[in-house]
Motif scaffolding. Structure first.
Motif, mmCIF file in Angstrom:
data_model
loop_
_atom_site.group_PDB
_atom_site.id
_atom_site.type_symbol
_atom_site.label_atom_id
_atom_site.label_comp_id
_atom_site.label_asym_id
_atom_site.label_seq_id
_atom_site.Cartn_x
_atom_site.Cartn_y
_atom_site.Cartn_z
ATOM 1 N N GLY A 180 31.885 14.286 97.745
ATOM 2 C CA GLY A 180 32.601 15.557 97.689
ATOM 3 C C GLY A 180 32.814 16.108 96.290
ATOM 4 O O GLY A 180 33.517 17.099 96.115
ATOM 5 N N LEU A 181 32.219 15.490 95.284
ATOM 6 C CA LEU A 181 32.408 15.966 93.916
ATOM 7 C C LEU A 181 31.641 17.267 93.735
ATOM 8 O O LEU A 181 30.435 17.311 93.906
ATOM 9 C CB LEU A 181 31.926 14.918 92.914
ATOM 10 N N GLY A 182 32.355 18.339 93.396
ATOM 11 C CA GLY A 182 31.719 19.632 93.189
ATOM 12 C C GLY A 182 31.197 20.260 94.467
ATOM 13 O O GLY A 182 30.295 21.105 94.426
ATOM 14 N N GLN A 183 31.770 19.874 95.590
ATOM 15 C CA GLN A 183 31.270 20.365 96.882
ATOM 16 C C GLN A 183 31.403 21.885 97.001
ATOM 17 O O GLN A 183 32.476 22.440 96.776
ATOM 18 C CB GLN A 183 32.054 19.710 98.018
ATOM 19 N N ASN A 184 30.303 22.542 97.369
ATOM 20 C CA ASN A 184 30.309 23.993 97.547
ATOM 21 C C ASN A 184 30.223 24.292 99.044
ATOM 22 O O ASN A 184 29.215 24.006 99.681
ATOM 23 C CB ASN A 184 29.121 24.613 96.806
ATOM 24 N N TYR A 185 31.278 24.887 99.595
ATOM 25 C CA TYR A 185 31.312 25.173 101.028
ATOM 26 C C TYR A 185 30.684 26.518 101.349
ATOM 27 O O TYR A 185 30.433 26.823 102.518
ATOM 28 C CB TYR A 185 32.757 25.133 101.545
ATOM 29 N N GLY A 186 30.487 27.346 100.338
ATOM 30 C CA GLY A 186 29.940 28.677 100.561
ATOM 31 C C GLY A 186 31.047 29.654 100.946
ATOM 32 O O GLY A 186 32.104 29.248 101.432
ATOM 33 N N PRO A 187 30.807 30.955 100.729
ATOM 34 C CA PRO A 187 31.871 31.963 100.896
ATOM 35 C C PRO A 187 32.486 32.003 102.290
ATOM 36 O O PRO A 187 33.709 32.098 102.429
ATOM 37 C CB PRO A 187 31.161 33.273 100.576
ATOM 38 N N LYS A 188 31.663 31.929 103.332
ATOM 39 C CA LYS A 188 32.201 32.094 104.689
ATOM 40 C C LYS A 188 33.104 30.932 105.078
ATOM 41 O O LYS A 188 34.259 31.119 105.497
ATOM 42 C CB LYS A 188 31.038 32.218 105.680
ATOM 43 N N SER A 314 36.619 18.098 87.970
ATOM 44 C CA SER A 314 35.663 17.143 88.562
ATOM 45 C C SER A 314 35.336 17.492 90.010
ATOM 46 O O SER A 314 34.279 17.126 90.517
ATOM 47 C CB SER A 314 36.246 15.725 88.525
ATOM 48 N N PHE A 315 36.247 18.164 90.673
ATOM 49 C CA PHE A 315 36.061 18.495 92.087
ATOM 50 C C PHE A 315 35.847 20.000 92.286
ATOM 51 O O PHE A 315 35.939 20.501 93.405
ATOM 52 C CB PHE A 315 37.274 18.043 92.915
ATOM 53 N N ALA A 316 35.588 20.695 91.208
ATOM 54 C CA ALA A 316 35.482 22.161 91.280
ATOM 55 C C ALA A 316 34.036 22.598 91.102
ATOM 56 O O ALA A 316 33.171 21.832 90.691
ATOM 57 C CB ALA A 316 36.356 22.781 90.196
ATOM 58 N N HIS A 317 33.800 23.852 91.422
ATOM 59 C CA HIS A 317 32.519 24.457 91.072
ATOM 60 C C HIS A 317 32.771 25.930 90.785
ATOM 61 O O HIS A 317 33.831 26.490 91.139
ATOM 62 C CB HIS A 317 31.486 24.279 92.188
ATOM 63 N N LEU A 318 31.808 26.555 90.163
ATOM 64 C CA LEU A 318 31.948 27.976 89.850
ATOM 65 C C LEU A 318 31.640 28.811 91.091
ATOM 66 O O LEU A 318 30.725 28.490 91.861
ATOM 67 C CB LEU A 318 31.000 28.367 88.721
ATOM 68 N N ALA A 319 32.395 29.866 91.271
ATOM 69 C CA ALA A 319 32.165 30.774 92.393
ATOM 70 C C ALA A 319 30.903 31.597 92.152
ATOM 71 O O ALA A 319 30.241 31.467 91.120
ATOM 72 C CB ALA A 319 33.379 31.691 92.564
ATOM 73 N N GLU A 320 30.596 32.436 93.113
ATOM 74 C CA GLU A 320 29.360 33.225 93.043
ATOM 75 C C GLU A 320 29.334 34.137 91.821
ATOM 76 O O GLU A 320 28.259 34.529 91.352
ATOM 77 C CB GLU A 320 29.197 34.063 94.318
ATOM 78 N N PHE B 150 23.232 12.686 85.191
ATOM 79 C CA PHE B 150 23.949 12.239 86.384
ATOM 80 C C PHE B 150 24.447 13.417 87.225
ATOM 81 O O PHE B 150 24.836 13.246 88.367
ATOM 82 C CB PHE B 150 25.131 11.338 85.991
ATOM 83 N N GLY B 151 24.462 14.593 86.618
ATOM 84 C CA GLY B 151 24.759 15.784 87.410
ATOM 85 C C GLY B 151 26.219 16.130 87.551
ATOM 86 O O GLY B 151 26.598 16.901 88.425
ATOM 87 N N PHE B 152 27.065 15.593 86.695
ATOM 88 C CA PHE B 152 28.495 15.867 86.809
ATOM 89 C C PHE B 152 28.965 16.971 85.861
ATOM 90 O O PHE B 152 30.159 17.247 85.796
ATOM 91 C CB PHE B 152 29.307 14.598 86.552
ATOM 92 N N GLU B 153 28.051 17.550 85.098
ATOM 93 C CA GLU B 153 28.442 18.605 84.159
ATOM 94 C C GLU B 153 28.407 19.956 84.866
ATOM 95 O O GLU B 153 27.402 20.297 85.495
ATOM 96 C CB GLU B 153 27.498 18.627 82.960
#
Lengths: 410, 164
Positions: A180-188, A314-320, B150-153
């Motif tokens: 689940g690290l950086g998991q992207n669920y998508g907008p919907k 660590s558990f985030a990602h950038l939005a669209e 490793f892909g964590f960045e």
């Protein structure tokens, strides 16, 4: 070599600690009794030089059958056992159980055995996990916990049995992430899950802890005191002392700051401790969270711990838009806090947010650079290659800790 | 040649990627996950192995620099001064192997931390901590570059270039 007062243990002793070393570490970093028991057990295993010994499915079936039969006082039948993947820390087996409830009801359930390996990314208590799942039963969707083998009397290692929960941890179109690290669920899906993600956190934190009879293996913190937080910081520092592969001077500086600046509790909440993407199951078609998992890090403490954990980079990602950081793939930080305040009626205090942002970053750095690295090097788990891979998160986590700390203190 | 580590790793990667992975389609998820992580880990080793000695030397240089900066703020113990001198010696010794380099870096890590612990309550505490936090920021960024595959960045393109 004059090492100063801080160091207790050297690398050789870390690999094979003796009783005196274990006792010194326990004295230096006092923590909750059950946490102390778990960490001491880890060191005793290491003292005995025990690597992880793989168990066959048949061995687990037999051990699980014996555990349940012992608890029920009558024989049970297990069928359709198979390995269950997911997570970086525990061994899991799914199975069907034909059994009779104490009231005579005959039933068949799909259950999961959740067992520790010899070493783990997160050393934790099955008893506490069992107790907290029962405490939130009916309030937060979580699999019902049935039986626990706290000392590995029936199974190769401590374990618990809980109900199988349906749902997915990862969306079908982005299933390639580790835990689940950086998991992207998508907008919907995000739009469907995010309100539940916040709403359930608010529900969890507003459970009246005083009314809970269980949770006997949790210390009960006192509002107005910071002692419970200091004990938690000490437990992290203890893991750093026991598990690190090499020293990082920044960790010592930040440990001192965390002790000196621990805020008093203003409200006692059940804290999940690992509230993030990857730790809940959902129904992708319905866009509904079906179960919260991984309660092993739960404690009674400060709600800001979960709030800040959920938005860790660590558990985030950038939005669209390539600019907005979505905590746990759900919401931007301030949006999450605003939604939480509205749902819980509790305040989000910026000072405590700053503190627990450092606290959680310190934790992640320890779990990656120390616990994961040590567990995989000592051949302590059933998936050393995964646990070792998680160490790759260590330096991004340490950089994040340093940067955030500097932003707070300067 | 069998002495060529890169070729040895390459053949293992090819076997795992082209033969083993397709044969495991339909296997349990955790089996496939462990295979994929094994491939990624071997790929990391293959990419970094030729650079390892240079990386360890850069790492040691950084710890020596930090230790010397610390020595400008507070008098360092004799054994730390000796470790600094040993580190300088290792860097000028063409026959020093990676284990020697790593061992001294490790000593300096311990010494700097001990120095920081001993500084608590001293007038120079803030200055020493500031130097540690500043210098290690640069070294941590290099370690992030080292492990970026490793892909964590979140934004690996923003990491500083490799300095080893």
């Amino acid at each position: 070599m004059t090492m100063g007062e801080y160091e207790i243990i050297n690398e050789g002793q870390r690999q094979r600690p003796n009783d005196a070393i274990i006792a010194q570490i326990r004295d230096r970093y006092p923590t909750e009794p059950e946490i102390d028991r778990v960490l001491t057990t880890k060191m005793k295993r290491r003292q005995a030089g025990k690597c992880f010994e793989a168990a066959t499915l048949n061995q687990l079936v037999e051990g699980t059958s014996n555990l349940i039969s012992d608890r029920l006082g009558r024989p049970v039948k297990i069928s359709n056992a198979k390995w269950l993947s997911g997570g970086a820390s525990k061994i899991q087996m799914k199975f069907e159980l034909d059994w009779t409830e104490p009231d005579g009801e005959e039933r068949t359930d799909v259950l999961v055995l959740r067992m520790e390996p010899a070493a783990s990314v997160t050393e934790s208590s099955r008893t506490r996990e069992f107790e907290v799942i029962n405490a939130v039963n009916g309030i937060i969707p979580a699999p019902r916990a049935f039986w626990v083998d706290p000392d590995g009397s029936f199974l190769p290692y401590p374990a618990m049995v809980y109900a199988f929960a349906s749902g997915s941890a990862k969306p079908s179109y982005d299933a390639g992430k580790v835990s689940g690290l950086g998991q992207n669920y998508g907008p919907k899906l995000r739009a469907q899950l995010a309100p539940q993600f916040v709403g359930l956190l608010a529900k969890l934190h507003t459970i009246d802890v005083a009314c809970i009879d269980g949770m006997k293996h949790f210390d009960r913190p006192t509002v107005g005191s910071n002692q419970s937080i200091i004990r938690q910081v000490n437990s992290m520092r203890r893991i750093w002392e026991e598990d690190r592969i090499e020293e990082e001077p920044i960790m010592e500086i930040i440990y001192r700051w965390l002790i000196a600046n621990a805020p008093p509790l203003d409200h006692v909440s059940i804290v999940h401790g690992d509230y993030r993407s990857g730790n809940f199951l959902f129904d992708e078609e319905q866009g509904k969270i079906t179960a919260w998992l991984d309660w092993e890090g739960a404690s009674l403490g400060d709600r800001h711990q979960d709030l800040t954990y959920a938005i860790m980079p660590s558990f985030a990602h950038l939005a669209e838009d390539e600019a907005t950081l979505l905590g746990s793939g759900m919401m931007a930080e301030n949006d999450l806090y605003a939604a939480y305040e509205k749902a819980s009626g509790l305040t989000v205090d910026p000072v405590r947010i700053a503190y627990f942002n450092i606290y959680n970053r310190y934790l992640i750095a320890i779990l990656t650079l120390a616990a994961s690295a040590r567990a995989s090097r000592s051949r302590g788990t059933h998936q050393d290659v995964l646990v070792n891979y998680v160490v790759g998160l260590g330096y991004p986590a340490l950089a994040d800790l340093r940067d955030y700390y500097l932003g707070v203190v300067t | 040649m069998i002495r060529d580590f890169d070729a040895q790793l390459q053949v293992v990667l090819t076997a795992l990627q082209d033969i083993v992975a397709p044969a495991l389609s339909g296997a349990d998820n955790h089996v496939i996950e462990q295979l994929m992580l094994s491939i990624a880990t071997i790929g990391f080793v293959k990419a970094r192995l030729p650079e390892a000695r240079r990386f360890y030397r850069m790492d040691l240089r950084s710890w020596i620099d930090l230790s010397k900066d610390a020595a400008q703020i507070v008098s360092v113990p004799d054994d730390m001064a000796k470790a600094i001198a040993a580190g300088v010696g290792v860097l000028t010794d063409p026959e020093a192997d990676s284990a020697d380099i790593e061992a001294i870096s490790r000593q300096l890590r311990d010494h700097v931390t001990a120095l920081s612990a001993a500084a608590v309550g001293q007038p120079y505490q803030a200055d020493l901590e500031a130097v540690i936090l500043e210098k290690l920021g640069v070294l941590i960024a290099q370690n992030r570059q080292w492990t970026a595959s490793f892909g964590f960045e979140l934004q690996p393109e923003n990491l500083p270039l490799a300095a080893w």
